[in-house]
Scaffold this motif. Structure first.
Motif: not given
Length: 473
Positions: A35-40, A345-350
């Motif tokens: 849910x948080x990922x979609x909100x980002x 968010x940065x953790x996911x993309x990293x």
């Protein structure tokens, strides 16, 4: 307690049907972190309709790559990361394994922060005791192992589906859909950000997947495993992320940074409903956090076994590995719980920059170079046909990571080609396509001298004479 760890699962112990992959990955994605990922996507500027569309594309693309890994489980009967030894060498596979362990600890911590809030409110103990209590329950389930993981998936998937239908209906009562639709200016960089967020979510599952399909019978259809996995992970993640995008667009600051209280508040505020929703949030996080703990244990065992040349673990060693992952993840959760959203968010993309090349190499080798045929006994022997270190593969991997750097957009690093692309992050696409092509063209997989038609040799998968049935798949 599950007896098997990183060794081959014998045919006599195989069980289950491909539908189990649907329920497991549905439940793994019907949870608050998705849910948080979609909100980002909305928090960082995308209009809700385009955010939802971008998230769907990313979930489908990343989910397809992830589901290809799932089909390896019944074919090999091994955990996911062991198969990396065929590409990187028995000890060379430690390179991606170290990064995988970091990923598992990071996701454990991120999930525990949100679930700990729910447990803390549910029990009245507060966030910090809630985080610790949730971590202990997670570790206990991971110690029990494979069957408990799938049981949790079935239970949490059913409860999560019912809860998200209810919460979605409550959210739509508050949302002005016509207003959201009319504010739908398209921005390509923000659209691609939404695609990258969901694609990274799915691609980061790559190191997990075969761990939970390896007990399926060897003759299980690879296509059925692929489609059930893709269906479960895409439906669950898109459902959760759409909810998050609409909630962020509707509530704004009331949602961002207060995700758990906002979701619970949708229930209407009654004590019973509040308690039920906190329980649902905690249960939804339990499945994925057990996967993180279980996968972290498998990855640690895989790395250590390459150095110690052991493939079977005692019950005490299993508990020690799981406790180590749990403690590390809990410490990170407690230290980072006050600045979760932006760092996540940065953790996911990293992470995406390091796991996309690994996934490309693993899949290119399994489906294209080796044609789904591995000498399983040699995967445990540094002196065997796959060798100890496959330097050519490691070089391809490093090039794949480096090639993504100019395209990465994050708060701590932005590549030089991001601005010409309007701020879009397409690093995951570059890493996936380029690394797979390099691996095949450079002959990194063929450098070990293996051939899909070559016989297995005199020793079986467990390194014992006369057990040829599992030696080559």
């Amino acid at each position: 307690m599950e007896r098997r760890s990183i060794e081959v699962v014998p045919d006599g112990e195989r069980h289950g049907r491909p539908f189990s992959q649907f329920t497991l990955w549905l439940s793994a994605n019907l949870q608050i972190t998705a849910v948080v990922t979609g909100a980002l996507a909305v928090v960082f500027g995308a209009a809700a309709p385009w955010a939802v569309a971008g998230l769907l594309i990313g979930n489908l693309l990343g989910g397809a790559v992830m589901a290809l890994h799932a089909a390896q489980g019944p074919r090999l009967g091994l955990p996911q990361m062991i198969s990396s030894r065929a590409q990187f060498g028995v000890r060379g596979a430690i390179v991606p394994l170290l990064l995988v362990v970091v990923m598992y600890v990071g996701f454990f911590a991120a999930g525990t922060v949100l679930a700990g809030q729910a447990v803390g409110h549910l029990t009245g103990l507060g966030d910090t005791p809630g985080i610790v209590l949730f971590a202990l329950v997670t570790a206990a389930a991971a110690v029990a192992g494979y069957r408990v993981v799938h049981l949790l998936g079935r239970i949490a998937g059913l409860i999560g589906a019912v809860a998200f239908v209810f919460l979605g209906a409550r959210l739509l009562e508050r949302a002005d859909l016509s207003a959201l639709w009319h504010h739908h200016a398209f921005s390509l960089p923000l659209f691609l950000l939404a695609v990258s967020l969901s694609a990274s979510w799915q691609l980061a599952f790559g190191p997990y997947v075969a761990d939970y399909s390896r007990y399926l019978p060897r003759d299980t259809s690879g296509r059925s495993v692929f489609w059930w996995t893709l269906g479960g992970t895409t439906l669950g993640s898109q459902w959760s992320m759409t909810f998050g995008a609409l909630a962020a667009a509707t509530a704004g600051p009331a949602f961002t940074g207060h995700e758990v209280p906002y979701v619970v508040g949708l229930g209407g505020g009654g004590a019973l409903m509040t308690g039920v929703l906190y329980l649902v949030i905690a249960l939804g996080k339990l499945t994925i956090n057990v996967l993180n703990t279980y996968g972290g244990f498998m990855s640690l065992a895989t790395g250590v076994s390459a150095l110690r040349r052991r493939r079977e673990l005692s019950a005490g060693t299993r508990v020690a590995y799981i406790a180590g992952v749990m403690v590390a993840g809990t410490v990170v959760a407690l230290l980072g719980k006050d600045s979760f959203l932006s760092s996540f968010k940065d953790f996911l993309l990293f992470l995406l920059a390091f796991f996309t090349p690994w996934s490309a190499i693993n899949l290119a080798d399994f489906y294209w170079v080796s044609k789904e045929r591995y000498d399983l006994g040699a995967l445990f022997d540094p002196a065997g046909r796959y060798g100890s270190w496959r330097w050519r593969t490691i070089a391809v991997y490093v090039v794949g990571v480096a090639a993504q750097l100019p395209f990465i957009s994050s708060s701590f690093y932005t590549g030089p080609l991001v601005a010409p692309l309007g701020g879009a992050d397409v690093s995951w696409l570059v890493g996936l396509v380029l690394t797979a092509a390099l691996y095949v063209v450079c002959g990194a997989g063929r450098a070990s001298g293996r051939s899909g038609a070559e016989p297995a040799g005199p020793r079986g998968a467990r390194g014992e004479p006369g057990r040829d049935v599992n030696a080559r798949v």
